[in-house]
Design a protein around this motif. Structure first.
Motif, PDB file in Angstrom:
ATOM      1  N   TYR A   1     -11.738   6.523  -3.757  1.00 28.60           N
ATOM      2  CA  TYR A   1     -12.993   5.947  -3.242  1.00 28.60           C
ATOM      3  C   TYR A   1     -14.145   7.139  -2.847  1.00 28.60           C
ATOM      4  N   ALA A   2     -13.695   8.421  -2.409  1.00 29.75           N
ATOM      5  CA  ALA A   2     -14.458   9.432  -1.927  1.00 29.75           C
ATOM      6  C   ALA A   2     -15.395   9.838  -3.367  1.00 29.75           C
ATOM      7  N   ASP A   3     -14.544   9.642  -4.523  1.00 32.26           N
ATOM      8  CA  ASP A   3     -15.325  10.011  -5.920  1.00 32.26           C
ATOM      9  C   ASP A   3     -16.431   9.063  -5.855  1.00 32.26           C
ATOM     10  N   ARG A   4     -16.282   7.647  -5.597  1.00 29.73           N
ATOM     11  CA  ARG A   4     -17.477   6.743  -6.161  1.00 29.73           C
ATOM     12  C   ARG A   4     -18.340   6.782  -4.970  1.00 29.73           C
ATOM     13  N   THR A   5     -18.310   7.114  -3.753  1.00 32.81           N
ATOM     14  CA  THR A   5     -19.013   6.785  -2.876  1.00 32.81           C
ATOM     15  C   THR A   5     -19.698   7.963  -2.073  1.00 32.81           C
ATOM     16  N   GLY A   6     -18.816   9.217  -2.213  1.00 36.80           N
ATOM     17  CA  GLY A   6     -19.457  10.450  -1.787  1.00 36.80           C
ATOM     18  C   GLY A   6     -18.913  10.572  -0.033  1.00 36.80           C
ATOM     19  N   ILE A   7     -18.138   9.716   0.374  1.00 35.08           N
ATOM     20  CA  ILE A   7     -17.463   9.758   1.620  1.00 35.08           C
ATOM     21  C   ILE A   7     -16.154  10.318   1.331  1.00 35.08           C
ATOM     22  N   SER A   8     -15.663  11.310   2.176  1.00 36.80           N
ATOM     23  CA  SER A   8     -14.507  12.002   2.017  1.00 36.80           C
ATOM     24  C   SER A   8     -13.463  11.577   2.656  1.00 36.80           C
ATOM     25  N   PRO A   9     -12.250  11.633   2.204  1.00 38.42           N
ATOM     26  CA  PRO A   9     -11.082  10.951   3.095  1.00 38.42           C
ATOM     27  C   PRO A   9     -11.146  11.143   4.478  1.00 38.42           C
ATOM     28  N   ASP A  10     -11.416  12.372   4.767  1.00 37.27           N
ATOM     29  CA  ASP A  10     -11.126  12.902   6.227  1.00 37.27           C
ATOM     30  C   ASP A  10     -12.407  11.996   7.140  1.00 37.27           C
ATOM     31  N   VAL A  11     -13.573  11.789   6.464  1.00 42.87           N
ATOM     32  CA  VAL A  11     -14.542  11.353   7.224  1.00 42.87           C
ATOM     33  C   VAL A  11     -14.341   9.834   7.236  1.00 42.87           C
ATOM     34  N   LEU A  12     -13.933   8.924   6.240  1.00 44.35           N
ATOM     35  CA  LEU A  12     -13.486   7.606   6.191  1.00 44.35           C
ATOM     36  C   LEU A  12     -12.366   7.470   7.164  1.00 44.35           C
TER      37      LEU A  12
ATOM     38  N   SER B   1      -0.542   5.630  -4.500  1.00 46.06           N
ATOM     39  CA  SER B   1      -0.493   6.496  -3.043  1.00 46.06           C
ATOM     40  C   SER B   1      -1.978   6.330  -2.343  1.00 46.06           C
ATOM     41  N   LEU B   2      -1.602   6.179  -1.112  1.00 48.09           N
ATOM     42  CA  LEU B   2      -2.950   6.314  -0.335  1.00 48.09           C
ATOM     43  C   LEU B   2      -3.895   7.397  -0.534  1.00 48.09           C
ATOM     44  N   PRO B   3      -2.960   8.677  -0.695  1.00 46.86           N
ATOM     45  CA  PRO B   3      -4.237   9.803  -1.188  1.00 46.86           C
ATOM     46  C   PRO B   3      -4.873   9.633  -2.224  1.00 46.86           C
ATOM     47  N   VAL B   4      -4.539   9.037  -3.397  1.00 50.79           N
ATOM     48  CA  VAL B   4      -5.007   8.697  -4.503  1.00 50.79           C
ATOM     49  C   VAL B   4      -6.103   7.708  -4.469  1.00 50.79           C
ATOM     50  N   LEU B   5      -5.837   6.664  -3.516  1.00 48.09           N
ATOM     51  CA  LEU B   5      -6.743   5.650  -3.307  1.00 48.09           C
ATOM     52  C   LEU B   5      -8.198   6.248  -2.733  1.00 48.09           C
ATOM     53  N   PHE B   6      -7.739   7.092  -1.535  1.00 44.63           N
ATOM     54  CA  PHE B   6      -8.708   7.491  -0.821  1.00 44.63           C
ATOM     55  C   PHE B   6      -9.648   8.672  -1.624  1.00 44.63           C
ATOM     56  N   ARG B   7      -8.997   9.306  -2.450  1.00 43.02           N
ATOM     57  CA  ARG B   7      -9.761  10.411  -3.439  1.00 43.02           C
ATOM     58  C   ARG B   7     -10.792   9.466  -4.224  1.00 43.02           C
TER      59      ARG B   7
ATOM     60  N   GLY C   1       0.696  -1.176  -0.011  1.00 40.29           N
ATOM     61  CA  GLY C   1       0.179  -0.006   0.014  1.00 40.29           C
ATOM     62  C   GLY C   1       0.628   1.418  -0.133  1.00 40.29           C
ATOM     63  N   GLY C   2       0.674   2.157  -0.888  1.00 41.09           N
ATOM     64  CA  GLY C   2       1.419   3.384  -1.468  1.00 41.09           C
ATOM     65  C   GLY C   2       2.795   2.985  -1.840  1.00 41.09           C
ATOM     66  N   VAL C   3       3.302   1.811  -1.975  1.00 41.76           N
ATOM     67  CA  VAL C   3       4.733   1.604  -2.649  1.00 41.76           C
ATOM     68  C   VAL C   3       4.457   0.838  -3.961  1.00 41.76           C
ATOM     69  N   LEU C   4       3.985  -0.294  -3.882  1.00 38.24           N
ATOM     70  CA  LEU C   4       3.620  -1.081  -5.190  1.00 38.24           C
ATOM     71  C   LEU C   4       1.958  -0.508  -5.851  1.00 38.24           C
ATOM     72  N   SER C   5       1.277  -0.003  -4.842  1.00 37.04           N
ATOM     73  CA  SER C   5       0.053   0.451  -5.127  1.00 37.04           C
ATOM     74  C   SER C   5       0.096   1.948  -5.518  1.00 37.04           C
TER      75      SER C   5
END
Length: 219
Positions: A27-38, A19-25, A13-17
Motif C-alpha cells: 500500500y505504501a508503494d502505491r500511495t506514498g503513505i508509509s506503514p507507520d503513518v498509516l 502477511s500484514l507487513p507485506v500488505l502495508f508495504r 488477515g495475515g493467515v489466509l492472506s
C-alpha cells in the motif's frame, strides 16, 4: 460417549492472506503513505470512537469511504506535507489489488476438509472489502462456516465471537482450534476454552494444527 470432532478456524488477515507487513508495504508503494503513518492514523480514528484502531470499520459502525476520509484527515493533521492523491476512497480494492491467497494455508484447509474435518473462517473484516478477500481465498463453497465481524457485530478478541462460533455450529469450545496471527486473539480463544495456534508461517502453523488434531480420536 460421543466421539469428539474437531473444528479448525482460520483467520483471514495475515493467515489466509499475505502477511500484514507485506500488505502495508504494498500500500505504501502505491500511495506514498508509509506503514507507520498509516497505522498511526488508523489508531487516531479508532481512538475517536474509543475503540481499537480498525474496530469502527470492522464492526460496520462507519462505512469505508467515511473511514478513509477520517484516516486522510488524521494524516493531514500530523503530516500536512504528505500527498494523499494516490490513496483512493475505495480502500479495500487498492489494499488487496495484486495480492493472492497464502496458498500453503489454503491447501492445508482444503486437505482438512477432504479428511472430513470441519473448517471455518473467523475474521475481523469490512463489508465493502468482501468482494476482494472472499474471491481471493476462494473457499466459500467448501467451508462449514464463515464468521465476519462486520456481519455479526462483534470482533476478535471479544470472547463473545468465539462463543457465537461454537454455539451456532453446535460444537464444544474445547473442540475448536483457532489459527490466528495475533496473540491477543489467541489468548482470548484459549480463555474461551479453545485451542489456539499462533500463526508465524505456514509450515509452523500446519505442524501445530496437526499436533493439536492428534488429541482427537478420528486422527
Amino acid at each position: 460417549m460421543n466421539v469428539r470432532e474437531p473444528f479448525v478456524w482460520f483467520d483471514f488477515g495475515g493467515v489466509l492472506s499475505p502477511s500484514l507487513p507485506v500488505l502495508f508495504r504494498s500500500y505504501a508503494d502505491r500511495t506514498g503513505i508509509s506503514p507507520d503513518v498509516l497505522r498511526a492514523a488508523m489508531a487516531v480514528v479508532g481512538n475517536e470512537y474509543s475503540m481499537p484502531a480498525l474496530a469502527p470499520i470492522e464492526l460496520g459502525i462507519i462505512d469505508e469511504r467515511s473511514w478513509v476520509g477520517e484516516v486522510h484527515a488524521a494524516i493531514s493533521r500530523a503530516h500536512p506535507d504528505i500527498d494523499l492523491s494516490r490513496s483512493e476512497l475505495d480502500f479495500g480494492r487498492q489494499w488487496f489489488d495484486g495480492h493472492g491467497v497464502n496458498e500453503p494455508v489454503r491447501r492445508f484447509a482444503l486437505e482438512l476438509i477432504a479428511d472430513g474435518i470441519d473448517v471455518g473462517v473467523l475474521t475481523n473484516n469490512v463489508i465493502e472489502w468482501e468482494p476482494y478477500w472472499r474471491s481471493m481465498i476462494g473457499i466459500d463453497d467448501v467451508v462449514t462456516d464463515l464468521i465476519d465481524s462486520c456481519r455479526v457485530g462483534m470482533r476478535k478478541p471479544d470472547p463473545a465471537i468465539f462463543e457465537l462460533a461454537a454455539r451456532r455450529n453446535e460444537v464444544d469450545p474445547e473442540d475448536c482450534i483457532l489459527v490466528d496471527d495475533l496473540e491477543e486473539n489467541c489468548d482470548s480463544a484459549r480463555r474461551s476454552g479453545w485451542t489456539a495456534v499462533r500463526f508465524v508461517d505456514a509450515d509452523q502453523a500446519v505442524g501445530d494444527v496437526e499436533a493439536a488434531l492428534q488429541g482427537f480420536p478420528r486422527r
